[in-house]
Design a protein around this motif. Structure first.
Motif, PDB file in Angstrom:
ATOM      1  N   ASN A 345       0.838  -1.194   0.000  1.00 31.86           N
ATOM      2  CA  ASN A 345       0.000   0.000   0.000  1.00 31.86           C
ATOM      3  C   ASN A 345       0.881   1.257   0.000  1.00 31.86           C
ATOM      4  OD1 ASN A 345      -1.671   2.121   0.613  1.00 31.86           O
ATOM      5  ND2 ASN A 345      -2.550   1.213   2.448  1.00 31.86           N
ATOM      6  N   ARG A 347      -0.404   4.335  -0.867  1.00 31.42           N
ATOM      7  CA  ARG A 347      -1.312   5.457  -1.104  1.00 31.42           C
ATOM      8  C   ARG A 347      -0.937   6.759  -0.401  1.00 31.42           C
ATOM      9  NH1 ARG A 347      -7.217   3.146  -0.180  1.00 31.42           N
ATOM     10  NH2 ARG A 347      -7.336   5.133   0.914  1.00 31.42           N
ATOM     11  N   ALA A 348      -0.420   6.637   0.821  1.00 26.65           N
ATOM     12  CA  ALA A 348      -0.271   7.858   1.623  1.00 26.65           C
ATOM     13  C   ALA A 348       1.143   8.430   1.584  1.00 26.65           C
ATOM     14  CB  ALA A 348      -0.672   7.584   3.070  1.00 26.65           C
ATOM     15  N   HIS A 427       6.852   8.641   1.959  1.00 21.76           N
ATOM     16  CA  HIS A 427       5.712   7.857   1.479  1.00 21.76           C
ATOM     17  C   HIS A 427       5.675   6.548   2.247  1.00 21.76           C
ATOM     18  CE1 HIS A 427       9.060   6.210  -0.911  1.00 21.76           C
ATOM     19  NE2 HIS A 427       8.423   5.065  -0.755  1.00 21.76           N
ATOM     20  N   GLU A 466      -7.100   0.869   5.247  1.00 14.61           N
ATOM     21  CA  GLU A 466      -7.555   2.231   5.564  1.00 14.61           C
ATOM     22  C   GLU A 466      -7.060   2.651   6.948  1.00 14.61           C
ATOM     23  OE1 GLU A 466      -8.998   4.076   3.314  1.00 14.61           O
ATOM     24  OE2 GLU A 466      -9.441   2.489   1.848  1.00 14.61           O
ATOM     25  N   ILE A 469      -3.347   3.423   6.773  1.00 15.38           N
ATOM     26  CA  ILE A 469      -3.078   4.728   6.155  1.00 15.38           C
ATOM     27  C   ILE A 469      -3.221   5.831   7.195  1.00 15.38           C
ATOM     28  CG2 ILE A 469      -4.074   6.456   4.582  1.00 15.38           C
ATOM     29  CD1 ILE A 469      -4.706   4.068   2.676  1.00 15.38           C
ATOM     30  N   LYS A 470      -4.298   5.736   7.969  1.00 18.96           N
ATOM     31  CA  LYS A 470      -4.568   6.743   8.989  1.00 18.96           C
ATOM     32  C   LYS A 470      -3.431   6.753  10.018  1.00 18.96           C
ATOM     33  CE  LYS A 470      -8.514   8.262  11.782  1.00 18.96           C
ATOM     34  NZ  LYS A 470      -8.185   7.900  13.184  1.00 18.96           N
ATOM     35  N   GLN A 473      -0.236   8.310   8.674  1.00 23.30           N
ATOM     36  CA  GLN A 473      -0.333   9.773   8.616  1.00 23.30           C
ATOM     37  C   GLN A 473      -0.200  10.402  10.003  1.00 23.30           C
ATOM     38  OE1 GLN A 473      -3.973  10.409   6.335  1.00 23.30           O
ATOM     39  NE2 GLN A 473      -2.767  10.576   4.451  1.00 23.30           N
ATOM     40  N   ARG A 491      -1.124  13.415   2.178  1.00 28.23           N
ATOM     41  CA  ARG A 491      -1.786  13.074   0.916  1.00 28.23           C
ATOM     42  C   ARG A 491      -2.200  11.600   0.942  1.00 28.23           C
ATOM     43  NH1 ARG A 491       3.192  12.057  -1.603  1.00 28.23           N
ATOM     44  NH2 ARG A 491       3.050   9.884  -2.178  1.00 28.23           N
ATOM     45  N   ASP A 492      -3.324  11.325   0.288  1.00 26.56           N
ATOM     46  CA  ASP A 492      -3.753   9.958   0.013  1.00 26.56           C
ATOM     47  C   ASP A 492      -4.189   9.988  -1.438  1.00 26.56           C
ATOM     48  OD1 ASP A 492      -5.018   7.570  -0.386  1.00 26.56           O
ATOM     49  OD2 ASP A 492      -6.463   7.786   1.258  1.00 26.56           O
ATOM     50  N   ASP A 493      -3.375   9.438  -2.312  1.00 25.38           N
ATOM     51  CA  ASP A 493      -3.667   9.599  -3.743  1.00 25.38           C
ATOM     52  C   ASP A 493      -4.695   8.590  -4.259  1.00 25.38           C
ATOM     53  OD1 ASP A 493      -2.246   7.249  -4.047  1.00 25.38           O
ATOM     54  OD2 ASP A 493      -0.458   8.203  -4.886  1.00 25.38           O
ATOM     55  N   LYS A 494      -5.179   7.710  -3.346  1.00 27.34           N
ATOM     56  CA  LYS A 494      -6.267   6.773  -3.683  1.00 27.34           C
ATOM     57  C   LYS A 494      -5.938   5.933  -4.918  1.00 27.34           C
ATOM     58  CE  LYS A 494      -9.287   8.831  -0.717  1.00 27.34           C
ATOM     59  NZ  LYS A 494      -9.979   8.191   0.392  1.00 27.34           N
TER      60      LYS A 494
END
Lengths: 570, 173
Positions: A345, A347-348, A427, A466, A469-470, A473, A491-494
């Motif tokens: 992952n 994403r963030a 990242h 999810e 990710i939190k 961050q 950022r979370d570019d999804k």
């Protein structure tokens, strides 16, 4: 005519066949040929020879028609591959265009591929950390996936073995989350990275910022010169192919080394359709190959078969290898083939600024950056999600040129750039949990241009991701604040799964043939002469980059396979 | 595979003013000749005057001397959509119209002060077509100029190899 087929069969028979010439296939080929086996290496893409087939490697920036930018035609025709960070005007030739190999996205998945000799080893980002025992014991402890049939100790000598040959830069950091290896001189830190490292070390006992470990020849040894490789030149355009062999690729290292033995036959443009299973002999006897140019099918035979087609294509080949004994794919007694696919992952991310160290700056370019090994859920489960994440980190100073003027004033400011402040960024690289619902399968009707069923991909993030990710961050914000960084932005570019280019699993290793495909030697439980040593074999994904582990598995597995063959066991 | 993304993030964080790595840019006049020109000859002349106004010749060549107008044509023709291509073409017409109104001559016949004043006027214009035109042309001019062989070789001293990295060096005063 009767003899013709026998002759053809003899002509097409080798001691071993390797499917794929990327990072793991290159290693399989090198090890098999070194042990004296006549080895056929099949590559579905075209040949790419070291140096001569890197058309953009020596191009100056001004020699690119569109200053590196992709044309509208290319972007419109390739919405998937255009998302990849390494795909630009200088590297278009090394990536699979969207139309070349269609697949079914049952759920959105950006499948990034390199079909050529060397595969993605030409364009990879070259981070090469060892996995630790926390990674190999993770599933048993946390109860996700199945227990790995090996531990770090089984792989440690093989990590050393491949590191010495490939050439890995790094620092010995003494961390149990990230075992040390056989390192060449580490890359240099800059002031703000050192500042961050010190701040984190003083505020957290269990969090570390280290220099990245990467497949770069910072201080080449004789074994690297023997391969015809030379010191990394810090050009940071690796993805165009490196004429110095400054980073590890199959093209500069393992494939030419295998060729030098005189035992390797490399056959590009060879799309493997399936593996041939002989019901009477109870083993695989060869592979069916479709010539990419003529579309003709040919069979090649061998005693040993190594499948290194890259994770999802290895799944595809096994799924398409149907026989009466294996109606659901070769070796698929467990029914797990194609399932429990996982990935990383990415994403963030987080960025910030730092207003210290303004009297210092950096000079030049560095093809590597610092790295923060996993610190969550390492010694005990401490969060509401399983597993953890590693993170990249780097700091840099750039020229902030005033572009507001017009005419001679503008020219003056463009040619006299002012040094801006320090910018920091990070990242995440999170481990995703292998689940049965994350799977690949063959589409029942759609075919690719070779008449092979298209791969149907159903892979998605879940609630665990999810939460992770939190947490990344939150924790990283806290760490950035602790270091005095300001203007922190998250950022979370999804992004879709797949864009991480770290898909793994589907042909997982395990102790129990009822719940896994491969044993501890990467050998199909049910078909003893077939080995899978690429990403498909991964039982779980760790938080570290996987390529070095594929190399170590390949070398280890060949060693076992050849010994077993000599004993008549395969 | 993410290092470059981190770089992009950093670039984003400073509003895109970062000096992009060398691979990201570059062109030569020879490499950018179009098979079918995007713009008619008179518009190319205007474009040449525009880029020459944005970055003029001083004791060193300006954007026009380095054929930046050709680079812009090439990039806009190959990498941008039809509306943007039209906007470039229409913008050049607008610029000439405005020049006629302001100083009674086509844009390229104006003197340096007149031309600079007019382009600054475009930058501040509330007319969407005028503002969009200069917003497209100015950054492309800067990109084409800074990434030209002349500037990279003689003025900004781009070094292809041997590369190096020194993490901590004092800022030159």
């Amino acid at each position: 005519m009767a003899n013709f087929n026998i002759d053809a069969q003899a002509l097409n028979t080798y001691d071993a066949i390797v499917v794929g010439s990327g990072i793991s296939g290159g290693w399989s080929a090198k090890e098999l040929t070194a042990k004296g086996l006549r080895t056929l290496v099949l590559e579905r893409g075209r040949d790419v020879r070291h140096i001569t087939d890197y058309p953009t490697t020596n191009m100056q920036p001004w020699e690119f028609e569109h200053r590196g930018q992709l044309t509208k035609d290319v972007k419109d025709a390739n919405p998937i591959i255009s998302k990849c960070y390494a795909f630009y005007e200088g590297t278009e030739q090394f990536f699979v265009k969207d139309a070349e190999h269609p697949y079914v996205q049952e759920k959105p998945f950006d499948w990034i591929r390199g079909y050529q000799v060397g595969g993605k080893s030409l364009m990879w980002a070259r981070q090469t950390q060892r996995w630790s025992d926390f990674d190999f014991t993770g599933p048993a402890r946390d109860g996700f996936a199945v227990d790995w049939p090996i531990r770090y100790a089984d792989l440690a000598p093989w990590y050393s073995y491949v590191e010495k040959f490939a050439g890995i830069t790094g620092n010995k950091d003494g961390l149990d989350t990230l075992p040390d290896g056989e390192f060449l001189t580490p890359h240099e830190w800059n002031c703000v990275e050192t500042h961050f490292q010190k701040q984190i070390a003083s505020k957290y006992k269990d969090r570390h910022v280290i220099m990245g470990r990467a497949a770069h020849l910072t201080s080449p040894k004789q074994i690297h010169y023997d391969q015809g490789r030379a010191q990394c030149q810090h050009r940071t355009i690796c993805e165009r192919g490196c004429p110095f062999g400054g980073y590890f690729s199959s093209n500069s290292s393992t494939i030419p080394w295998a060729a030098k033995t005189g035992k390797m036959t490399l056959r590009p443009n060879s799309v493997v359709h399936s593996i041939i299973y002989d019901e009477k002999k109870g083993r695989a006897t060869g592979v069916r190959v479709i010539d990419a140019n003529t579309k003709q099918m040919t069979e090649y035979y061998a005693r040993l078969i190594f499948v290194n087609a890259a994770a999802l294509n290895t799944n595809l080949i096994l799924l398409n290898s149907i026989s009466t004994r294996f109606p659901n794919g070769l070796g698929n007694d467990s029914g797990t083939l194609g399932k429990y696919v996982a990935f990383h992952n990415y994403r963030a991310g987080i960025s910030g600024e730092y207003d210290g160290n303004l009297d210092m700056t950096t000079d030049g370019r560095r093809p590597n950056s610092p790295y923060i090994p996993r610190f969550r859920n390492v010694y005990k489960q401490e969060t509401n999600f399983l597993r953890g994440y590693a993170a990249g980190f780097q700091a840099g100073r750039s020229s902030d040129t005033d572009q507001s003027g017009m005419g001679a004033d503008l020219k003056q400011s463009l040619l006299n750039p002012k040094l801006g402040g320090w910018h920091v960024g990070s990242h995440m690289m999170g481990e995703t949990i292998p689940k049965e619902s994350n799977y690949v399968a063959l589409d029942s009707s759609l075919k690719d241009p070779y008449g092979i069923p298209q791969l149907k991909i159903a892979i998605a993030y879940d609630d665990n991701d999810e939460k992770m990710i939190k947490d990344y961050q939150e924790q990283m914000t806290e760490m950035f604040q602790a270091a005095g960084f300001t203007n922190i932005r998250l950022r979370d570019d999804k992004r879709n799964p797949g864009l991480d280019i770290h898909e793994m699993g589907g042909v997982r290793m395990g102790k129990d043939p009822k719940t896994s495909m491969l044993n501890k030697w990467n050998q199909l439980h049910a078909v003893k002469n077939v080995f899978v040593t690429d990403g498909a074999s991964m039982t779980s994904t760790s938080t570290q980059n996987p390529s070095l582990t594929y190399m170590a598995f390949s070398a280890r597995s060949v060693d076992y396979a050849v010994k077993a063959m000599k004993k008549g066991l395969v | 595979m993410e290092r470059r993304n981190a770089l992009k993030t950093l670039a984003g964080a400073v509003g895109g003013l970062i000096a992009l790595p060398g691979w990201a840019s570059g062109w030569t006049a020879e490499s950018v000749r179009l098979a079918t020109p995007l713009l008619p000859a008179d518009q190319v002349e205007t474009l040449a005057a525009v880029v020459d106004t944005i970055i003029p010749a001083t004791d060193t060549p300006g954007a026009k001397d380095l054929n930046v107008q050709q680079f812009i044509q090439k990039v806009v023709a190959d990498c941008y959509d039809k509306p943007t291509q039209d906007m470039l073409s229409n913008g050049l017409v607008l610029t000439n119209d405005l020049a006629q109104k302001t100083f009674g001559k086509p844009f390229n016949a104006g003197d340096a002060t007149q031309r600079v004043t007019l382009l600054k006027q475009l930058e501040q214009s509330t007319d969407p077509a005028q503002a969009a035109f200069i917003k497209l042309v100015k950054p492309l001019t800067i990109r084409g100029y800074l990434n030209s062989e002349y500037v990279m070789t003689n003025l900004t001293h781009y070094e292809f190899i041997p590369g190096h990295y020194n993490g901590c060096v004092p800022v030159k005063k």
